[in-house]
Design a protein around this motif. Structure first.
Motif, mmCIF file in Angstrom:
data_model
loop_
_atom_site.group_PDB
_atom_site.id
_atom_site.type_symbol
_atom_site.label_atom_id
_atom_site.label_comp_id
_atom_site.label_asym_id
_atom_site.label_seq_id
_atom_site.Cartn_x
_atom_site.Cartn_y
_atom_site.Cartn_z
ATOM 1 N N PRO A 42 0.911 -1.166 -0.018
ATOM 2 C CA PRO A 42 -0.111 -0.086 -0.037
ATOM 3 C C PRO A 42 0.794 1.242 0.143
ATOM 4 C CG PRO A 42 0.030 -0.954 2.121
ATOM 5 C CD PRO A 42 0.643 -1.944 1.341
ATOM 6 N N MET A 43 2.226 1.196 -0.040
ATOM 7 C CA MET A 43 2.903 2.169 0.010
ATOM 8 C C MET A 43 3.512 2.804 -1.407
ATOM 9 S SD MET A 43 3.290 3.067 3.205
ATOM 10 C CE MET A 43 1.571 2.746 3.464
ATOM 11 N N ILE A 44 3.231 1.901 -2.321
ATOM 12 C CA ILE A 44 3.498 2.417 -4.035
ATOM 13 C C ILE A 44 2.479 3.051 -4.256
ATOM 14 C CG2 ILE A 44 5.261 0.827 -4.494
ATOM 15 C CD1 ILE A 44 3.450 -1.045 -5.543
ATOM 16 N N ASN A 45 2.228 3.788 -5.572
ATOM 17 C CA ASN A 45 1.251 4.484 -5.815
ATOM 18 C C ASN A 45 -0.186 3.683 -6.083
ATOM 19 O OD1 ASN A 45 2.969 6.591 -5.680
ATOM 20 N ND2 ASN A 45 2.521 7.390 -7.738
ATOM 21 N N ALA A 46 0.304 2.528 -6.987
ATOM 22 C CA ALA A 46 -1.059 1.522 -7.294
ATOM 23 C C ALA A 46 -1.720 1.100 -6.058
ATOM 24 C CB ALA A 46 -0.407 0.506 -7.898
ATOM 25 N N GLY A 47 -0.880 0.841 -4.910
ATOM 26 C CA GLY A 47 -1.733 0.108 -3.812
ATOM 27 C C GLY A 47 -2.259 1.439 -3.099
ATOM 28 N N ASN A 56 -0.612 7.668 -12.924
ATOM 29 C CA ASN A 56 -1.379 7.137 -11.942
ATOM 30 C C ASN A 56 -2.611 6.790 -12.667
ATOM 31 O OD1 ASN A 56 0.210 7.452 -9.622
ATOM 32 N ND2 ASN A 56 -0.125 9.585 -9.629
ATOM 33 N N ARG A 57 -3.162 7.639 -13.511
ATOM 34 C CA ARG A 57 -4.558 7.157 -14.322
ATOM 35 C C ARG A 57 -4.400 5.714 -14.774
ATOM 36 N NH1 ARG A 57 -4.296 12.867 -14.837
ATOM 37 N NH2 ARG A 57 -6.320 13.989 -14.114
ATOM 38 N N GLU A 99 -11.836 8.169 -11.885
ATOM 39 C CA GLU A 99 -11.756 9.655 -11.874
ATOM 40 C C GLU A 99 -11.764 10.321 -10.388
ATOM 41 O OE1 GLU A 99 -9.558 11.281 -13.799
ATOM 42 O OE2 GLU A 99 -9.493 9.906 -15.376
ATOM 43 N N ASN A 100 -12.914 9.771 -9.898
ATOM 44 C CA ASN A 100 -13.365 10.295 -8.424
ATOM 45 C C ASN A 100 -12.432 9.950 -7.375
ATOM 46 O OD1 ASN A 100 -15.652 11.554 -9.492
ATOM 47 N ND2 ASN A 100 -17.209 9.969 -8.857
#
Length: 305
Positions: free
Chosen positions: A110-115, A165-166, A183-184
């Motif tokens: 959970p510390m990487i962007n995807a997580g 990130n998108r 997007e939200n």
């Protein structure tokens, strides 16, 4: 303690010249590359400062700790970690390739962007405003700072340049990891990263974690021991991205960094530490901040190992 901190800050200012400001979020290039500051909050509520400790900066990925706390409280650890792993990674914090190639078929931690984006999708709230307001209110509570707000310029800069990130979010949506409208969720994520704080704010978060979920300044329990144990463990293994192993060996403190230049650390049963230095190393961690923490850990024998 103040003399020790002032000496450590002065000793390590030289390192900032070897780092670079985060350029992929254009607004972060406005930071003072030479800034370096620290705050310590003890479990008795004592606070000590040195250097540029009052300088405001955006919390960035340190916010991932806050949202993970909320997601676990809202859903329980078993559900959260059915969607996200607990494993360290050798890849960068915004890597796309390790999302598809790892055997878990979910974000490694959970510390990487995807997580972290997946974590936001699990936070309770009827809409994006309610989700973000819950994050902000909780941040206010664990920092003791009711004036926290977002830096609008940084938020807009992140939103305008957040295509990677998108890509991560839409890929996770296709794998049924993400919940809700992409997007939200991303809007909440960009806002949480843009919350403006200083060294004292993150030192207080660290102190709460060091105190097993109890706020040192009023003795209020805000998290269970179990949740704080999980958070601190993940900070040790994943909190400094692909530099976490090196950090554990040389410093040995649960910590979480952000590309705004902050590092939040929790020394169990002793203190919380907030460090700020926006000049980053190649892994996205504060180069001066890490050196400050390394000297402080040696000086005060802080390593948990």
């Amino acid at each position: 303690m103040k003399r020790i901190l002032e000496k450590i800050i002065n000793d390590n200012r030289v390192w900032v010249k070897d780092g670079e400001l985060a350029s992929y979020i254009p607004e972060l290039l406005n930071a003072d590359k030479e800034a370096l500051g620290i705050c310590i909050t003890t479990l008795d509520g004592e606070e000590y400062f040195a250097g540029d400790h009052n300088t405001k900066f955006t919390i960035q990925s340190i916010s991932k700790v806050i949202t993970l706390m909320l997601a676990i409280c809202d859903n329980g650890k078993d559900y959260v970690f059915s969607k996200i792993g607990m494993e360290p990674t050798e890849s960068a914090f915004n890597s796309i390739t390790n999302l598809e190639s790892n055997e878990l078929k979910k974000p490694l931690n959970p510390m990487i962007n995807a997580g972290a984006i997946a974590v936001v999708s699990m936070i309770d709230g009827e809409n994006k405003e309610e989700k973000f307001n819950r994050i902000l209110r909780f941040a206010m509570k664990i920092t003791g700072n009711d004036s926290l707000s977002i830096n609008e310029q940084v938020y807009l800069s992140e939103k305008a340049t957040g295509d990677r990130n998108r890509a991560l979010a839409y890929f996770m949506k296709s794998m049924d990891i993400m919940e809700g409208e992409v997007e939200n969720i991303l809007d909440v994520y960009f806002k949480q990263c843009s919350i403006e704080i200083n060294c004292r704010d993150i030192a207080r978060i660290g102190a709460m974690l060091a105190n097993d979920g109890v706020l040192p300044w009023n003795n209020q329990r805000v998290l269970s021991r179990e949740v704080t144990r999980i958070i601190k463990t993940i900070m040790v293994t994943c909190g400094m991205y692909d530099g976490s192993g090196n950090f554990a060996v040389h410093i040995g403190i649960p910590a979480k960094s952000g590309v705004g230049g902050g590092v939040m650390a929790a020394v169990p049963r002793r203190m919380g530490i907030g460090v700020f230095g926006p000049a980053l190393d190649k892994k996205g961690n504060s180069i001066g901040g890490i050196k400050v923490l390394e000297e402080l850990s040696r000086e005060l024998d802080l390593s948990i190992f």
